[in-house]
Design an enzyme around this catalytic site. Structure first.
Site, PDB file in Angstrom:
ATOM      1  CG  ASP A   1      -1.640   1.149   1.372  1.00 25.06           C
ATOM      2  OD1 ASP A   1      -2.425   1.525   0.556  1.00 25.06           O
ATOM      3  OD2 ASP A   1      -1.749   1.676   2.486  1.00 25.06           O
TER       4      ASP A   1
ATOM      5  CG  ASP B   1      -1.641   7.566   0.387  1.00 23.28           C
ATOM      6  OD1 ASP B   1      -0.886   8.392   0.359  1.00 23.28           O
ATOM      7  OD2 ASP B   1      -2.405   7.408  -0.365  1.00 23.28           O
TER       8      ASP B   1
ATOM      9  N   GLY C   1      -7.354   4.346   3.623  1.00 29.34           N
ATOM     10  CA  GLY C   1      -7.657   3.280   2.565  1.00 29.34           C
ATOM     11  C   GLY C   1      -8.879   3.514   1.825  1.00 29.34           C
TER      12      GLY C   1
ATOM     13  NE  ARG D   1      -9.415  12.431  -4.984  1.00 34.28           N
ATOM     14  CZ  ARG D   1      -8.783  12.450  -6.292  1.00 34.28           C
ATOM     15  NH1 ARG D   1      -9.385  13.397  -7.099  1.00 34.28           N
ATOM     16  NH2 ARG D   1      -7.751  11.987  -6.599  1.00 34.28           N
TER      17      ARG D   1
ATOM     18  CB  SER E   1      -3.788   7.424  -3.674  1.00 39.40           C
ATOM     19  OG  SER E   1      -3.700   8.619  -4.043  1.00 39.40           O
ATOM     20  NE  ARG E   2      -9.227   8.853 -10.041  1.00 44.56           N
ATOM     21  CZ  ARG E   2     -10.069   9.000 -10.953  1.00 44.56           C
ATOM     22  NH1 ARG E   2     -11.414   9.564 -10.252  1.00 44.56           N
ATOM     23  NH2 ARG E   2     -10.337   9.116 -12.069  1.00 44.56           N
ATOM     24  CG  ASN E   3      -3.625  12.547  -6.165  1.00 48.52           C
ATOM     25  OD1 ASN E   3      -3.552  13.435  -6.905  1.00 48.52           O
ATOM     26  ND2 ASN E   3      -4.566  12.648  -5.171  1.00 48.52           N
TER      27      ASN E   3
ATOM     28  CG  ASP F   1      -1.883   2.571   6.646  1.00 52.06           C
ATOM     29  OD1 ASP F   1      -2.178   2.354   5.401  1.00 52.06           O
ATOM     30  OD2 ASP F   1      -2.016   3.603   6.859  1.00 52.06           O
TER      31      ASP F   1
HETATM   32  C1  BG6 Z   1      -5.658   6.015   0.188  1.00 52.22           C
HETATM   33  C2  BG6 Z   1      -5.833   6.993   1.466  1.00 52.22           C
HETATM   34  O1  BG6 Z   1      -4.461   5.703  -0.065  1.00 52.22           O
HETATM   35  O2  BG6 Z   1      -6.004   6.884  -1.135  1.00 52.22           O
HETATM   36  C3  BG6 Z   1      -7.108   7.625   1.578  1.00 52.22           C
HETATM   37  O3  BG6 Z   1      -5.559   6.212   2.462  1.00 52.22           O
HETATM   38  C4  BG6 Z   1      -7.467   8.388   0.364  1.00 52.22           C
HETATM   39  O4  BG6 Z   1      -7.152   8.318   2.790  1.00 52.22           O
HETATM   40  C5  BG6 Z   1      -7.206   7.383  -0.909  1.00 52.22           C
HETATM   41  O5  BG6 Z   1      -8.890   8.950   0.339  1.00 52.22           O
HETATM   42  C6  BG6 Z   1      -7.908   8.368  -2.195  1.00 52.22           C
HETATM   43  O6  BG6 Z   1      -6.862   9.326  -2.475  1.00 52.22           O
HETATM   44  P1  BG6 Z   1      -6.668  10.287  -3.507  1.00 52.22           P
HETATM   45  O7  BG6 Z   1      -5.254  10.528  -3.734  1.00 52.22           O
HETATM   46  O8  BG6 Z   1      -7.076   9.539  -4.908  1.00 52.22           O
HETATM   47  O9  BG6 Z   1      -7.745  11.322  -3.234  1.00 52.22           O
HETATM   48 MG    MG Z   2      -2.765   3.408   3.576  1.00 52.88          MG
END
Ligand code: BG6
Ligand code: MG
Length: 228
Positions: A20, A22, A57, A60, A128-130, A182
């Site tokens: 994972d 984040d 986890g 968004r 996460s999309r980031n 996590d």
């Molecule tokens: C997860 C985080 O990895 O990504 C979450 O633990 C978050 O808290 C999710 O909401 C989506 O992230 P993002 O970057 O696409 O907004």
């Molecule tokens: Mg995580």
């Protein structure tokens, strides 16, 4: 590290580890928190650090729904999309100006390098999309053999989709993968994917995990049930 099942006696040995992002490789909690807080304040919605814990986890849009549980009115889908985008703008702005390779969590590089030296394949499996931007900012954009993230999936954790895509891209069977997570939603996703799971940080007490540790820095990679 505590161990529920000794992987070495149980089924196939691990050939790949899916991380994972984040909270396992890098701590982005404070960046998410600041961005959600700013949005909540603008909308007059109460939001505290404890609320942030529930977003771990989770995708968004699902995170926004959790934040809106304390709102005093209903929001339309159009409003919600705009709010999610606004929060993401604040979040990306902070990542852009503040995230550096020094934010990789303690012991993570050594842990990953050790596994790699033993011939274990490494991947990222994140909601996460980031993910691409974060990996680039911390200097790990070319490190993993496969990345599956929020841009690849229709269903987020606890659905196993993101981990199954990572395994497919690695060409490794799910039962030969070990996930490091996590978040409770992530532990559930790994179990649903038929993968073994090491739970760390906020998920360290999750009884569904095969192995548990407070932090990855406490775990010796050689103690994993890996194929060597
Ligand atoms: C997860 C985080 O990895 O990504 C979450 O633990 C978050 O808290 C999710 O909401 C989506 O992230 P993002 O970057 O696409 O907004
Ligand atoms: Mg995580």
């Amino acid at each position: 590290m505590s161990r529920e099942n000794d992987g070495s006696q149980q089924g196939a040995k691990v050939r790949a580890v899916v991380f994972d992002l984040d909270g396992v490789i890098v701590s982005t909690d404070q960046f998410h928190y600041r961005a959600w807080s700013r949005l909540a304040e603008q909308e007059g919605i109460p939001f505290a650090w404890e609320d942030n814990d529930r977003l771990r986890g989770v995708s968004r849009m699902e995170s926004l729904d959790i934040l809106l549980e304390k709102a005093s009115r209903e929001y339309s889908l159009r409003e919600k999309r705009e709010m999610a985008e606004r929060k993401n703008g604040y979040y990306r702005q902070a990542l852009e100006s503040e995230l550096t390779p020094r934010d990789v969590l303690p012991g993570v590089r050594e842990f990953m390098d050790g596994l790699r030296s033993a011939g274990i394949k490494l991947a990222v499996g994140s909601s996460s999309r980031n993910t691409p931007m974060i990996l680039e900012k911390i200097g790990l954009q070319n490190y993993f053999e496969a990345v599956a993230d929020g841009n690849d999936i229709a269903r987020s954790k606890p659905d196993p989709q993101v981990f199954l895509i990572a395994a497919e891209r690695l060409r490794v069977a799910p039962e030969e993968c070990l996930v490091i997570e996590d978040a409770e939603a992530g532990v559930a996703a790994a179990v649903a994917a038929n993968m073994r799971v090491l739970a760390v940080g906020a998920a360290a007490d999750d009884q569904r995990a095969d192995m548990r540790a407070r932090a990855l820095a406490e775990v010796d990679w050689r103690s994993l049930p890996i194929r060597q």
